[in-house]
Design an enzyme around this catalytic site. Structure first.
Site, PDB file in Angstrom:
ATOM      1  N   SER A 173       0.826  -1.190   0.000  1.00  0.00           N
ATOM      2  CA  SER A 173       0.000   0.000   0.000  1.00  0.00           C
ATOM      3  C   SER A 173       0.871   1.256   0.000  1.00  0.00           C
ATOM      4  O   SER A 173       1.705   1.430  -0.865  1.00  0.00           O
ATOM      5  CB  SER A 173      -0.951  -0.051   1.192  1.00  0.00           C
ATOM      6  OG  SER A 173      -2.023   0.819   1.023  1.00  0.00           O
ATOM      7  N   HIS A 231      -7.337  -5.981  -0.517  1.00  0.00           N
ATOM      8  CA  HIS A 231      -6.236  -5.022  -0.585  1.00  0.00           C
ATOM      9  C   HIS A 231      -4.908  -5.733  -0.386  1.00  0.00           C
ATOM     10  O   HIS A 231      -4.658  -6.303   0.679  1.00  0.00           O
ATOM     11  CB  HIS A 231      -6.444  -3.952   0.490  1.00  0.00           C
ATOM     12  CG  HIS A 231      -5.414  -2.868   0.487  1.00  0.00           C
ATOM     13  ND1 HIS A 231      -4.968  -2.276  -0.670  1.00  0.00           N
ATOM     14  CD2 HIS A 231      -4.741  -2.256   1.503  1.00  0.00           C
ATOM     15  CE1 HIS A 231      -4.078  -1.349  -0.366  1.00  0.00           C
ATOM     16  NE2 HIS A 231      -3.921  -1.324   0.935  1.00  0.00           N
ATOM     17  N   ASP A 251      -8.812  -4.413  -6.025  1.00  0.00           N
ATOM     18  CA  ASP A 251      -8.305  -3.786  -4.804  1.00  0.00           C
ATOM     19  C   ASP A 251      -9.085  -2.501  -4.549  1.00  0.00           C
ATOM     20  O   ASP A 251      -9.163  -1.634  -5.420  1.00  0.00           O
ATOM     21  CB  ASP A 251      -6.815  -3.480  -4.960  1.00  0.00           C
ATOM     22  CG  ASP A 251      -6.147  -3.051  -3.667  1.00  0.00           C
ATOM     23  OD1 ASP A 251      -6.727  -2.228  -2.925  1.00  0.00           O
ATOM     24  OD2 ASP A 251      -5.036  -3.528  -3.392  1.00  0.00           O
TER      25      ASP A 251
END
Length: 577
Positions: A290, A545, A517
């Site tokens: 991320s 995610h 995602d």
């Protein structure tokens, strides 16, 4: 990822951090998945400038810093373009290969590792508050490591033979996620071969966790901040949202001082290089998730010759401005919601009807009802607001294993009990059972508001943007447009701008993207892999995610072979269903 307070930590990784925190704190810390953009809850992951989003096509001019604001000075070295102007995509230029004499003392420190936290080793070291003015003072950063496990030790299967490869730094995202807690949560779940050949190391970035953390509000004020209405219906509610954003920003100024001007991703990447040197590694081997992909890509752009085996999972696109990024991310959550709705509609216990359209209509009706009449909960006097209900749903979009919990929470909410959705919202923010909050959201906002100019100059801009956001995401667009106001009132001027990262000359970099995602849309992974001169795109066709570590044999195998042997997967390889 964002300036609004959203985080970017995968749900699997979040659960690992929770396990790691037990026994050391009165309650658990749920690492939030703030996608490095600016935009979700009223105090959550996005309140002003998403640090990983959007194209420069429709960025707004940043508001001037409030009077009395802390000055952050010039843009950090390495980032082309002036801070505070109109968003322009410029290249991230590498820093000189030689360490400047003024920084030599930092690179010459000796790490003193001591046993800590049930089998791990901890250390601290110093970095300059301002790399351009190291005489202005230092910050103290904290790191943890899980030493390499010898082949066949204990219950660990003997991996393929090979020499020790050094340290593998891990970052779970955020910005604001604690890499120290992350490593302590996931180290023992890593592939046996990787564990045998690397020390797994977590560094809390500057301002995060144990590394000179920033702070902004106490638990009571954070409770109020998370509950404030982020879909204002009249001027009074707009004023309340603006007041909440200003109070958050002022709390950060009062409690964190000069640090607020030196928490950028560029500076955090330079800290990584100091640690790389102190660990004795010629190159930085790294797995970032991320927002951790933005940090890793920034490192590669600044230090391409020192970049080793790097995996960027759930990638952010650094060329995006905060406005486009927020809107794009809203579309990612809409895609994830559609997948949940289809799955729910096929189940007998679905509280939202039997079609995807019914599910969307009933969710919107529930949000409207909660907006008018907040729901009671079993948590004392706390009631579920519309903002918290939205955050609870968003939290469950990060991983499909949370979908059953969301179905139950929605059924309870339809019956008048908001406890389940409130718990999901609390998990998103990391709220402890005693009502306290970790510094996750504070650091998230501080980094995001420094990395990119705010998307809006004021509430009128946010109101004008709502229709575009709603076209992208009928379910979450309005919320995510209004949630991006906090950076508008930030007391420190931004030092970053949208930029590309080429990292010319770097070793192969594996960029992992998940097709559905919610927090870091797949298009961002495609964009980052295309920018990087040595980028290799690895796709996971699935929900949730981030992808590495979900026990998909194809994807995990490709990443592990790269980490152990240095051979990246074929560009464009796809795994998953």
């Amino acid at each position: 990822m964002r300036a609004d307070g959203r985080q970017d930590v995968s749900s699997r990784d979040r659960a690992a951090q929770v396990r790691a925190s037990r026994g050391r704190r009165t309650s658990v810390v749920a690492a939030v998945a703030l996608a490095a953009v600016a935009g979700l809850v009223a105090g959550g992951c996005s309140a002003g400038g998403v640090p990983t989003l959007a194209a420069p096509s429709d960025s707004a001019s940043p508001a001037a810093a409030p009077s009395g604001a802390v000055s952050s000075g010039a843009a950090p070295a390495g980032l082309a373009g002036a801070a505070g102007g109109a968003a322009a995509v410029t290249p991230l230029e590498p820093l000189p290969a030689d360490v400047p004499p003024a920084l030599t003392p930092y690179y010459a420190q000796r790490l003193g590792w001591t046993p800590c936290d049930d089998g791990f080793e901890c250390t601290t070291f110093r970095v300059p508050l301002d790399y351009d003015r190291p005489a202005d003072g230092d910050l103290t950063l904290a790191a943890v490591r899980a030493p390499a496990v010898p082949a066949g030790a204990g219950d660990t299967p003997a991996p393929a033979p090979g020499e020790r490869l050094g340290s593998l730094l891990l970052n779970p995202g955020g910005p604001g996620g604690s890499a120290v807690e992350y490593v302590e949560g996931v180290a023992r779940t890593y592939d046996a071969g990787v564990r045998a050949r690397y020390d797994l190391v977590g560094l809390d970035p500057r301002g995060v966790g144990r590394s000179s953390p920033v702070t902004c509000l106490d638990g009571e004020r954070m409770d109020a901040y998370t509950a404030v209405d982020i879909t204002p219906d009249d001027q009074a509610e707009v004023d309340a949202l603006v007041t909440a954003a200003k109070e958050f920003a002022e709390g950060c100024r009062q409690r964190s001082g000069d640090r607020l001007g030196h928490l950028s991703t560029v500076e955090a990447a330079r800290d990584l290089d100091v640690l790389r040197a102190l660990l004795g590694d010629e190159r930085l081997h790294y797995v970032g998730k991320s927002y951790g992909t933005f940090l890793g890509a920034t490192y590669a752009g600044l230090f391409p010759g020192r970049t080793g085996r790097m995996v960027l999972d759930g990638a952010m696109d650094p060329s995006l401005d905060s406005l486009t990024g927020n809107r794009t991310q809203a579309g990612g959550f809409e895609t994830a919601w559609a997948a949940f709705a289809r799955d729910c509609a096929a189940r007998e216990d679905c509280p939202l009807g039997r079609t995807e359209q019914q599910a969307g209509e009933r969710l919107s009706a529930l949000f409207a009802e909660v907006d008018a009449h907040p729901l009671t909960t079993t948590d004392g006097a706390r009631r579920l607001s519309e903002a918290q209900a939205t955050t609870g749903v968003i939290q469950a979009m990060y991983a499909d294993f949370l979908w059953p919990r969301l179905r139950t929470a929605l059924a309870d909410a339809a019956a008048g009990d908001g406890t389940g959705l409130l718990r999901l919202s609390d998990d998103y923010y990391g709220r402890e059972v005693d009502g306290s909050y970790p510094n996750l959201m504070f650091a998230n906002m501080a980094v995001n508001c420094l990395d990119l100019p705010a998307p809006f100059a004021g509430p009128d801009d946010a109101a004008r943007a709502v229709p575009d956001f709603e076209r992208t995401s009928p379910r979450f667009g309005r919320d995510m447009a209004w949630m991006a106001l906090t950076c508008t009132y930030w007391p420190v001027r931004p030092t970053g701008t949208p930029h590309t990262v080429r990292a010319a000359g770097a070793a192969p970099i594996v960029v992992v993207g998940t097709t559905r995602d919610p927090a870091t849309p797949y298009a961002w992974a495609q964009a980052l892999a295309g920018q990087l001169e040595s980028g290799r795109l690895l796709t996971y066709d699935g929900d949730g995610h981030t992808a590495y570590g979900r026990h998909d044999t194809c994807l995990d195998g490709a990443v592990n072979r790269f980490l152990l042997g240095g051979e990246p997967p074929e560009n464009g390889k796809t795994c998953g269903r």
